[in-house]
Design an enzyme around this catalytic site. Structure first.
Site, mmCIF file in Angstrom:
data_model
loop_
_atom_site.group_PDB
_atom_site.id
_atom_site.type_symbol
_atom_site.label_atom_id
_atom_site.label_comp_id
_atom_site.label_asym_id
_atom_site.label_seq_id
_atom_site.Cartn_x
_atom_site.Cartn_y
_atom_site.Cartn_z
ATOM 1 N N LYS A 111 -8.711 23.215 40.338
ATOM 2 C CA LYS A 111 -7.837 22.076 40.619
ATOM 3 C C LYS A 111 -8.569 20.746 40.628
ATOM 4 C CE LYS A 111 -3.886 24.301 42.435
ATOM 5 N NZ LYS A 111 -2.953 24.610 43.486
ATOM 6 N N LYS A 191 -1.199 32.499 34.682
ATOM 7 C CA LYS A 191 -0.264 33.006 35.685
ATOM 8 C C LYS A 191 1.052 32.231 35.637
ATOM 9 C CE LYS A 191 0.156 33.150 40.554
ATOM 10 N NZ LYS A 191 -0.285 32.908 41.905
ATOM 11 N N LYS A 194 4.421 27.364 39.167
ATOM 12 C CA LYS A 194 5.174 26.122 39.126
ATOM 13 C C LYS A 194 4.321 24.964 38.661
ATOM 14 C CE LYS A 194 5.966 27.345 43.486
ATOM 15 N NZ LYS A 194 6.577 27.776 44.758
#
Ligand code: TRP
Length: 323
Positions: A111, A191, A194
């Site tokens: 991230k 994966k 969202k």
């Protein structure tokens, strides 16, 4: 046995959340004491979070979870920020957490890579997650594979605290479900999530024709992974089918695949039907709940029950460290 799990209030619940996690949560509430938490403090670590979105997302998520079968009379369903003890324990635990351990977390590295501004919340995200679990002395945590590293860290944190201050926290064990790794239909190498973008998720309550279209256009032809006899996309379709269709249906398609005569079109058509059949009762319940449930009252009840446990544990932890 006490179970804790958390889910971020970002966007809609998707089939990966449901088949991979929430369906398991529903089963567990029959046999164990379960706490299910809408982790809104965690959602703040996303640079994309806005006050409007965050302020509205939990309502829909609670209704989604209840439509899936989470029963707030059995499980303790609550919102993280209603129990400020989470942040207090996070601070105490951060003082027994190694900087090096946090710097090694895969999710943090992914991230933060390439970002100009990396907030410290993102860095200590796993400490807050450990606090979530340990605050309730939970011993089992149903999670997806991608959270195993965070859970291992929570165990290390518990061990270090206990070693230094005395036995307070059990070391929480992961409960891995069978659907723990559902991939994106548009890109089966990643994966279903969202944060990847709308084309990568199939929303639980998306219109039926959208769900059909996403299954129909699912990527299948990316070639074989070495050592595997199916491309990642086809393997993902099989994984999904196993989660929604009877065993003999899956076996028949596996037989076709082994014999080299599987038509992807047929596999997808079967998945569309079984998926929509599985989701139909949830949609129905979601519609009813939207008009009948007072979400604020549900969360207030959950917070009260959660806080009763949290207060006792934080008092204990404070005393152990000398506060
Ligand atoms: N990090 C988890 C996820 O992204 C969410 C989460 C926060 C969680 N706190 C938790 C999961 C505690 C299990 C236990 O899925």
């Amino acid at each position: 046995m006490r179970i804790f799990s958390g889910i971020q209030p970002t966007g809609v619940l998707h089939i990966g959340n449901y088949l991979g996690a929430v369906r398991r949560w529903v089963e567990l509430q029959e046999t164990a004491e379960c706490l299910y938490c809408v982790v809104d403090y965690h959602a703040l670590t996303s640079e994309a979070s806005s006050p409007d979105e965050l302020g509205g997302a939990w309502r829909g998520l609670v209704l989604d979870l209840m439509a899936c079968g989470i029963d707030p009379d059995r499980a303790i369903l609550f919102r993280q920020s209603d129990v400020p003890e989470h942040t207090e324990l996070c601070w105490i635990l951060s003082c027994v957490t190694s900087f090096g351990d946090l710097a090694r977390m895969t999710q943090f590295k992914e991230k933060s890579r390439g970002q100009q501004f990396v907030n410290v919340g993102l860095f200590i995200y796993p400490v807050l997650q450990a606090a979530d679990i340990l605050l309730y002395l939970a011993d089992h945590v149903p999670v997806g594979e991608d959270q195993l590293q965070h859970l291992e860290l929570a165990r290390r944190i518990a061990r270090r605290f206990n070693g230094r201050y005395g036995e307070v926290f059990p070391e929480p064990e992961p409960l891995l479900g069978e659907g723990a790794r559902i991939m994106s239909l548009a890109d089966p190498e990643r994966k279903m999530s969202k944060s990847a973008g709308p084309e990568h998720v199939v929303g639980l309550f998306d219109p039926e024709d959208e769900i059909r279209a996403k299954v129909r256009t699912a990527v299948t032809d990316t070639g074989l992974t070495p050592g595997q006899d199916m491309s990642p996309g086809v393997a993902n379709l099989f994984r999904l089918l196993e989660l929604v269709a009877p065993g003999e249906v899956v076996e028949a398609f596996k037989g076709d695949h082994a014999a080299g005569r599987l038509m992807y079109r047929d596999l997808k058509a079967s998945l569309q039907e079984h998926l929509l059949t599985t989701l139909a009762p949830l949609r129905e319940r979601r519609r009813e709940l939207a008009v009948s449930v007072d979400v604020e009252a549900v969360l207030a009840g959950g917070a009260e029950r959660a806080r009763a446990i949290a207060r006792a544990v934080i008092a204990d932890a404070r005393q152990c460290v000398g506060l």
